[in-house]
Write a protein that holds these residues in place. Sequence first.
Motif, short mmCIF file in Angstrom:
data_model
loop_
_atom_site.label_atom_id
_atom_site.label_comp_id
_atom_site.label_asym_id
_atom_site.label_seq_id
_atom_site.Cartn_x
_atom_site.Cartn_y
_atom_site.Cartn_z
N ARG A 90 0.96 -1.13 0.02
CA ARG A 90 -0.07 0.04 -0.16
C ARG A 90 0.80 1.32 0.11
N VAL A 91 0.54 2.45 -0.61
CA VAL A 91 1.16 3.44 -0.80
C VAL A 91 -0.22 4.64 -0.26
N GLU A 92 0.58 5.42 0.61
CA GLU A 92 -0.47 6.55 1.04
C GLU A 92 0.16 7.92 1.11
N ILE A 93 -0.42 8.98 0.71
CA ILE A 93 0.10 10.45 0.73
C ILE A 93 -0.34 10.94 2.09
N LYS A 94 0.53 11.15 2.71
CA LYS A 94 0.29 11.59 4.21
C LYS A 94 -0.25 13.18 4.30
N ASP A 95 0.51 14.05 3.68
CA ASP A 95 0.31 15.35 4.08
C ASP A 95 0.69 16.18 2.55
N VAL A 96 -0.05 17.29 2.41
CA VAL A 96 0.30 18.22 1.25
C VAL A 96 0.54 19.71 1.93
N SER A 97 1.68 20.21 1.96
CA SER A 97 2.12 21.46 2.61
C SER A 97 1.90 22.40 1.12
N LEU A 98 1.12 23.56 1.65
CA LEU A 98 1.05 24.69 0.67
C LEU A 98 1.74 26.02 1.32
N PRO A 99 2.23 26.70 0.40
CA PRO A 99 2.45 28.05 0.65
C PRO A 99 1.58 29.16 1.38
N GLU A 100 1.85 29.80 2.20
CA GLU A 100 0.91 30.64 2.97
C GLU A 100 -0.01 31.57 2.24
N THR A 101 0.70 32.02 1.11
CA THR A 101 -0.28 32.94 0.37
C THR A 101 -1.17 32.11 -0.50
N MET A 102 -1.03 30.76 -0.93
CA MET A 102 -2.07 29.76 -1.64
C MET A 102 -2.92 29.64 -0.58
N LYS A 103 -2.62 29.31 0.92
CA LYS A 103 -3.65 29.04 1.91
C LYS A 103 -4.58 30.15 2.05
N ARG A 104 -4.04 31.34 1.83
CA ARG A 104 -4.98 32.54 2.00
C ARG A 104 -5.96 32.89 0.74
N SER A 105 -5.35 32.50 -0.43
CA SER A 105 -6.23 32.79 -1.51
C SER A 105 -7.35 31.50 -1.44
N MET A 106 -7.13 30.29 -1.19
CA MET A 106 -7.94 29.25 -1.05
C MET A 106 -9.11 29.47 -0.03
N ALA A 107 -8.69 30.27 1.03
CA ALA A 107 -9.70 30.80 2.22
C ALA A 107 -10.42 31.72 1.54
N ARG A 108 -9.90 32.68 0.99
CA ARG A 108 -10.82 33.55 0.38
C ARG A 108 -11.79 33.21 -0.76
N GLN A 109 -11.40 32.06 -1.43
CA GLN A 109 -11.97 31.44 -2.67
C GLN A 109 -13.32 30.83 -1.72
N ALA A 110 -12.94 30.00 -0.85
CA ALA A 110 -13.84 29.33 -0.17
C ALA A 110 -15.18 30.13 0.60
N GLU A 111 -14.52 31.23 0.99
CA GLU A 111 -15.48 32.27 1.72
C GLU A 111 -16.40 32.97 0.69
N ALA A 112 -15.92 33.36 -0.35
CA ALA A 112 -16.68 33.72 -1.68
C ALA A 112 -17.67 32.85 -2.10
N ASP A 113 -17.34 31.59 -2.13
CA ASP A 113 -18.11 30.33 -2.44
C ASP A 113 -19.43 30.39 -1.59
N ARG A 114 -18.94 30.20 -0.24
CA ARG A 114 -20.10 30.28 0.72
C ARG A 114 -21.05 31.40 0.66
N GLU A 115 -20.43 32.58 0.62
CA GLU A 115 -21.10 33.92 0.37
C GLU A 115 -22.20 33.76 -0.81
N ARG A 116 -21.71 33.26 -1.88
CA ARG A 116 -22.48 33.25 -3.04
C ARG A 116 -23.76 32.26 -3.11
#
Length: 335
Positions: free
Chosen positions: A160-186
């Motif tokens: 078996r092979v499992e991917i444990k964790d995916v680390s993203l840059p901080e700027t990408m995390k903030r962009s994804m958070a804004r995208q998720a917030e905009a989608d929830r607001e929509r």
Amino acid sequence: MVEELLAAAAATGVAVVVYIGAAARVVKQYERGVVFRFGRLVKEVRQPGFTLVVPVVDRLHKVNLQIVTLPVPAQEGITRDNVTVRVDAVVYFKVVDAADALVRVEDYRFAVSQMAQTSLRSIIGKSDLDDLLSNREKLNQGLELMLDSPAMGWGVAIDRVEIKDVSLPETMKRSMARQAEADRERRARVINADAELQASKKLAEAAEVMSEQPAALQLRLLQTVVAVAAEKNSTLVLPFPVELLRFLERAAQPQGASAQGAQPHAESAADAAAREERRVPVAPPEAFQDPVPILPGEPPLSRPTVDLPDLAPLPDDTLAGAPADPAPDPRDEAA
């Protein structure tokens, strides 16, 4: 003679014990024994239990058949959509052919580790960021196939092979958070708009029913009064019919229009009377000419006349506040 036989037997017994001690081997249940005789592989693999080898001639190597948990160090790469990520994984594998694991590869653990790191970097470059975050099951299967193909030739099977964790840059995390917030607001706005649409349809149906039965509006008004009074409020708000307000407005409009039309007339007449009262008599131009003697034979002198501007009427409040004319002085009259 007997003593010699006993000594020989004792020596033989000691030699047998020493030989057995040097040749005896114990293979555990989760192990397999691979024997090399004068450097050549003996095809027979020793099974778990007690076994004997030829001292000095044979070399027994024990191979562990348990599943090995191999952590893959975090690998940094760029995804297909140009996002820099760090991904770490874990590989579960076991040895299925002890002879191949020893003969075909120098160190099967190190080989599997390097192959896993290389395959993980390849998977990162071929995948999108969304696949790494949400579609890991498919990536795990692809990574397992990439590792299993060369590992089978080494006598190793990838479990078996499992991917444990995916680390993203901080700027990408903030962009994804804004995208998720905009989608929830929509989605919230869409839900509110849908609710308003349904409510408007129901209100339209209710208004149609109330228009057919005017008494329903009165009943609804009484229900509203009861609901407000149940809260024990000191202020009671009652709806006022808009039609009554419009009727009162139309009734009061003619009277206001006539009053507004008559007011300019009255004001203009009053202004004219005030101007007549404030008019100041002006002497004729001859009164301002000095008597100049005219010599015989000379033409009479003509003086230029000046037109006086009309005096603007003073406001009523100015005249009302002006002081009265002073009484004539008796000394001036006597003079």
